[in-house]
Design a protein around this motif. Structure first.
Motif, PDB file in Angstrom:
ATOM      1  N   ARG A  10      34.399  29.840  31.237  1.00 52.26           N
ATOM      2  CA  ARG A  10      33.428  29.460  30.986  1.00 52.26           C
ATOM      3  C   ARG A  10      32.370  30.126  30.000  1.00 52.26           C
ATOM      4  NH1 ARG A  10      31.135  29.250  37.345  1.00 52.26           N
ATOM      5  NH2 ARG A  10      32.474  31.207  37.387  1.00 52.26           N
ATOM      6  N   THR A  11      31.729  29.494  29.395  1.00 47.21           N
ATOM      7  CA  THR A  11      30.605  30.114  28.297  1.00 47.21           C
ATOM      8  C   THR A  11      29.359  30.563  29.261  1.00 47.21           C
ATOM      9  OG1 THR A  11      31.505  28.665  26.487  1.00 47.21           O
ATOM     10  CG2 THR A  11      29.312  29.658  26.506  1.00 47.21           C
ATOM     11  N   VAL A  12      28.887  31.660  29.064  1.00 46.94           N
ATOM     12  CA  VAL A  12      27.733  32.145  29.650  1.00 46.94           C
ATOM     13  C   VAL A  12      26.656  32.708  28.589  1.00 46.94           C
ATOM     14  CG1 VAL A  12      26.710  34.106  31.269  1.00 46.94           C
ATOM     15  CG2 VAL A  12      29.025  33.105  31.220  1.00 46.94           C
ATOM     16  N   GLY A  13      25.828  31.665  28.316  1.00 52.64           N
ATOM     17  CA  GLY A  13      24.729  32.220  27.317  1.00 52.64           C
ATOM     18  C   GLY A  13      25.152  31.909  26.095  1.00 52.64           C
ATOM     19  N   LEU A  14      24.595  32.576  25.027  1.00 55.97           N
ATOM     20  CA  LEU A  14      25.007  32.525  23.679  1.00 55.97           C
ATOM     21  C   LEU A  14      26.237  33.476  23.419  1.00 55.97           C
ATOM     22  CD1 LEU A  14      21.441  32.437  22.036  1.00 55.97           C
ATOM     23  CD2 LEU A  14      22.971  30.371  22.601  1.00 55.97           C
ATOM     24  N   ASP A  15      26.207  34.665  24.161  1.00 56.65           N
ATOM     25  CA  ASP A  15      27.139  35.393  23.813  1.00 56.65           C
ATOM     26  C   ASP A  15      28.041  35.893  24.965  1.00 56.65           C
ATOM     27  OD1 ASP A  15      25.202  36.671  25.254  1.00 56.65           O
ATOM     28  OD2 ASP A  15      24.997  38.719  23.791  1.00 56.65           O
ATOM     29  N   GLY A  16      28.246  35.240  25.632  1.00 58.59           N
ATOM     30  CA  GLY A  16      29.346  35.600  26.669  1.00 58.59           C
ATOM     31  C   GLY A  16      30.366  34.709  27.231  1.00 58.59           C
ATOM     32  N   MET A  17      31.515  35.126  27.569  1.00 60.02           N
ATOM     33  CA  MET A  17      32.414  34.387  28.368  1.00 60.02           C
ATOM     34  C   MET A  17      32.834  34.798  29.528  1.00 60.02           C
ATOM     35  SD  MET A  17      33.752  31.838  26.312  1.00 60.02           S
ATOM     36  CE  MET A  17      33.638  31.582  24.605  1.00 60.02           C
ATOM     37  N   LEU A  18      33.029  34.036  30.850  1.00 59.31           N
ATOM     38  CA  LEU A  18      33.327  34.465  32.060  1.00 59.31           C
ATOM     39  C   LEU A  18      34.720  33.874  32.413  1.00 59.31           C
ATOM     40  CD1 LEU A  18      32.166  36.168  34.396  1.00 59.31           C
ATOM     41  CD2 LEU A  18      31.434  33.837  35.333  1.00 59.31           C
ATOM     42  N   ILE A  19      35.741  34.826  32.935  1.00 59.20           N
ATOM     43  CA  ILE A  19      37.135  34.263  33.026  1.00 59.20           C
ATOM     44  C   ILE A  19      37.111  34.806  34.809  1.00 59.20           C
ATOM     45  CG2 ILE A  19      39.290  34.507  32.745  1.00 59.20           C
ATOM     46  CD1 ILE A  19      37.050  35.902  30.189  1.00 59.20           C
ATOM     47  N   SER A  20      37.150  33.572  35.615  1.00 58.98           N
ATOM     48  CA  SER A  20      36.979  33.832  37.050  1.00 58.98           C
ATOM     49  C   SER A  20      38.588  33.428  37.707  1.00 58.98           C
ATOM     50  CB  SER A  20      36.239  32.892  37.486  1.00 58.98           C
ATOM     51  OG  SER A  20      34.764  33.383  37.264  1.00 58.98           O
ATOM     52  N   PHE A  21      39.056  34.273  38.487  1.00 58.41           N
ATOM     53  CA  PHE A  21      40.431  34.197  39.141  1.00 58.41           C
ATOM     54  C   PHE A  21      40.170  33.676  40.404  1.00 58.41           C
ATOM     55  CE2 PHE A  21      40.919  36.991  35.526  1.00 58.41           C
ATOM     56  CZ  PHE A  21      41.975  36.598  34.756  1.00 58.41           C
ATOM     57  N   GLY A  22      39.063  33.339  40.992  1.00 56.46           N
ATOM     58  CA  GLY A  22      38.870  32.783  42.319  1.00 56.46           C
ATOM     59  C   GLY A  22      37.327  32.403  42.657  1.00 56.46           C
ATOM     60  N   ASP A  23      37.280  31.879  43.816  1.00 59.46           N
ATOM     61  CA  ASP A  23      35.850  31.676  44.184  1.00 59.46           C
ATOM     62  C   ASP A  23      35.451  32.549  45.428  1.00 59.46           C
ATOM     63  OD1 ASP A  23      37.221  30.195  45.910  1.00 59.46           O
ATOM     64  OD2 ASP A  23      36.319  28.156  45.129  1.00 59.46           O
ATOM     65  N   THR A  24      36.458  33.186  45.999  1.00 57.90           N
ATOM     66  CA  THR A  24      36.183  34.045  47.135  1.00 57.90           C
ATOM     67  C   THR A  24      37.100  35.388  46.731  1.00 57.90           C
ATOM     68  OG1 THR A  24      38.101  33.209  48.338  1.00 57.90           O
ATOM     69  CG2 THR A  24      35.802  32.388  48.753  1.00 57.90           C
ATOM     70  N   LEU A  25      36.663  36.416  47.351  1.00 52.72           N
ATOM     71  CA  LEU A  25      37.490  37.667  47.181  1.00 52.72           C
ATOM     72  C   LEU A  25      38.744  37.578  47.742  1.00 52.72           C
ATOM     73  CD1 LEU A  25      37.371  40.704  46.376  1.00 52.72           C
ATOM     74  CD2 LEU A  25      36.506  41.396  48.409  1.00 52.72           C
ATOM     75  N   SER A  26      39.661  38.167  47.064  1.00 51.17           N
ATOM     76  CA  SER A  26      41.168  38.267  47.463  1.00 51.17           C
ATOM     77  C   SER A  26      41.590  39.516  46.618  1.00 51.17           C
ATOM     78  CB  SER A  26      41.915  37.057  47.436  1.00 51.17           C
ATOM     79  OG  SER A  26      42.256  36.952  46.039  1.00 51.17           O
ATOM     80  N   GLU A  27      42.617  40.161  47.259  1.00 51.80           N
ATOM     81  CA  GLU A  27      43.318  41.166  46.405  1.00 51.80           C
ATOM     82  C   GLU A  27      43.827  40.770  44.979  1.00 51.80           C
ATOM     83  OE1 GLU A  27      45.873  44.152  44.778  1.00 51.80           O
ATOM     84  OE2 GLU A  27      46.486  41.997  45.525  1.00 51.80           O
ATOM     85  N   PRO A  28      44.614  39.560  45.054  1.00 51.07           N
ATOM     86  CA  PRO A  28      45.246  39.160  43.787  1.00 51.07           C
ATOM     87  C   PRO A  28      44.136  38.844  42.815  1.00 51.07           C
ATOM     88  CG  PRO A  28      46.471  38.126  45.609  1.00 51.07           C
ATOM     89  CD  PRO A  28      45.083  38.894  46.113  1.00 51.07           C
ATOM     90  N   ALA A  29      42.980  38.208  43.318  1.00 50.01           N
ATOM     91  CA  ALA A  29      41.874  37.936  42.399  1.00 50.01           C
ATOM     92  C   ALA A  29      41.266  38.832  41.803  1.00 50.01           C
ATOM     93  CB  ALA A  29      40.916  36.741  42.921  1.00 50.01           C
ATOM     94  N   ASN A  30      41.004  40.162  42.676  1.00 52.47           N
ATOM     95  CA  ASN A  30      40.413  41.353  42.167  1.00 52.47           C
ATOM     96  C   ASN A  30      41.196  41.913  41.026  1.00 52.47           C
ATOM     97  OD1 ASN A  30      39.974  44.509  42.676  1.00 52.47           O
ATOM     98  ND2 ASN A  30      38.196  43.399  42.140  1.00 52.47           N
ATOM     99  N   ARG A  31      42.739  41.823  41.458  1.00 58.38           N
ATOM    100  CA  ARG A  31      43.668  42.581  40.519  1.00 58.38           C
ATOM    101  C   ARG A  31      43.534  41.952  39.144  1.00 58.38           C
ATOM    102  NH1 ARG A  31      48.818  45.191  41.097  1.00 58.38           N
ATOM    103  NH2 ARG A  31      48.154  45.455  43.435  1.00 58.38           N
ATOM    104  N   ALA A  32      43.756  40.692  39.254  1.00 53.60           N
ATOM    105  CA  ALA A  32      43.867  39.924  38.154  1.00 53.60           C
ATOM    106  C   ALA A  32      42.620  39.921  37.031  1.00 53.60           C
ATOM    107  CB  ALA A  32      43.816  38.307  38.381  1.00 53.60           C
ATOM    108  N   ALA A  33      41.147  40.158  37.817  1.00 50.70           N
ATOM    109  CA  ALA A  33      40.203  40.568  36.990  1.00 50.70           C
ATOM    110  C   ALA A  33      40.164  41.919  36.146  1.00 50.70           C
ATOM    111  CB  ALA A  33      38.872  40.424  37.893  1.00 50.70           C
ATOM    112  N   LEU A  34      40.778  42.845  37.004  1.00 51.27           N
ATOM    113  CA  LEU A  34      40.777  44.321  36.451  1.00 51.27           C
ATOM    114  C   LEU A  34      41.733  44.202  35.389  1.00 51.27           C
ATOM    115  CD1 LEU A  34      40.675  46.387  39.826  1.00 51.27           C
ATOM    116  CD2 LEU A  34      38.722  46.060  38.148  1.00 51.27           C
ATOM    117  N   ALA A  35      42.928  43.617  35.737  1.00 49.73           N
ATOM    118  CA  ALA A  35      43.937  43.709  34.586  1.00 49.73           C
ATOM    119  C   ALA A  35      43.709  43.117  33.108  1.00 49.73           C
ATOM    120  CB  ALA A  35      45.236  43.133  35.253  1.00 49.73           C
ATOM    121  N   PHE A  36      43.217  41.869  33.591  1.00 48.69           N
ATOM    122  CA  PHE A  36      42.715  40.962  32.273  1.00 48.69           C
ATOM    123  C   PHE A  36      41.791  41.818  31.474  1.00 48.69           C
ATOM    124  CE2 PHE A  36      40.787  37.485  30.030  1.00 48.69           C
ATOM    125  CZ  PHE A  36      41.734  36.627  29.523  1.00 48.69           C
TER     126      PHE A  36
END
Length: 244
Positions: A10-36
């Motif tokens: 998703r685009t966030v404002g004029l100068d940001g991009m947000l890449i989400s790997f889930g809508d609730t906390l899980s180990e794989p989603a957190n791992r993905a965010a850190l690795a990406f």
């Protein structure tokens, strides 16, 4: 079963991009965010000015006069398709901290209440919390302050309905299968179960935030008199080693 709606870009404002790997906390989603996030850093794209992570998302801030939305979006999509981020290796340079902690007593007076909410005796709660090896999932709320998890299912306990007026810096609090180690004295709705002498925020240091997302922590049980002897040490008696 994999949620096919993620990852979401998703685009966030004029100068940001947000890449989400889930809508609730899980180990794989957190791992993905850190690795990406680490992968974006390695790419070194000209025009990317900052990256950060939350519990399940990576954020990229860029200069839209130097790098267009369309170009960055295309690059991010290509990078997303290059790996299974939910199973990716965690970033290199992570560390494991063992932090001496007093559980209960007058130093952490809500241990009994938290243990009851978790269906454990106080001794069982101390054993569970002190044996857990938790990851710094993200840094936020106060300078250098980590959210750490995930704890065993017993600790899926709610926040309090009322705020505790103040807990000291170095306090360990618990709720929703997570621990927070406070960098400053603050009100909280989480239960105060442990106390350390560890200073998370060191504004005069070259690295003012001690813990980084992906670091791992074990809160090792100690006695109040031993902790008192550590309170002049910014590390509060903690030891650490590089694990990756």
């Amino acid at each position: 079963m994999t949620d096919m709606s993620f990852p979401e870009l998703r685009t966030v404002g004029l100068d940001g991009m947000l890449i989400s790997f889930g809508d609730t906390l899980s180990e794989p989603a957190n791992r993905a965010a850190l690795a990406f996030r680490a992968a974006v850093e390695r790419e070194g794209w000209d025009g990317v000015e900052e990256t950060s992570t939350s519990l399940v998302s990576a954020f990229v801030r860029f200069d839209p006069l130097h790098l267009t939305h369309e170009t960055l979006r295309a690059r991010l999509k290509e990078l997303l398709q290059s790996a299974d981020w939910m199973a990716a290796d965690l970033p290199e340079g992570r560390r494991f901290f063992r932090i001496p902690t007093v559980f209960g007593t007058d130093r952490a007076p809500q241990l009994a209440e938290a243990a009851e909410a978790a269906g454990l005796s106080e001794q069982e709660a101390i054993r569970s919390l002190s044996e857990a090896r938790v990851r710094a999932l993200t840094i936020g709320f106060a300078p250098g302050q980590p959210y750490l998890g995930e704890l065993p299912d017993d600790w899926d306990i709610p926040r309090q309905q009322a705020l505790t007026r103040s807990v000291p810096k170095g306090a360990v609090v618990v709720a929703i299968r997570q621990l927070v180690l406070f960098s400053v004295s603050t009100p909280t709705g989480w239960r105060h179960v442990g106390q350390t002498a560890f200073r998370l925020f060191r504004p005069d240091s070259d690295t003012p935030f001690v813990l980084r997302p992906g670091d791992e922590v074990q809160f090792v049980a100690t006695e109040p008199d031993k902790l008192a002897n550590m309170e002049t040490d910014p590390d509060g008696g903690a030891e650490w080693e590089v694990i990756a």
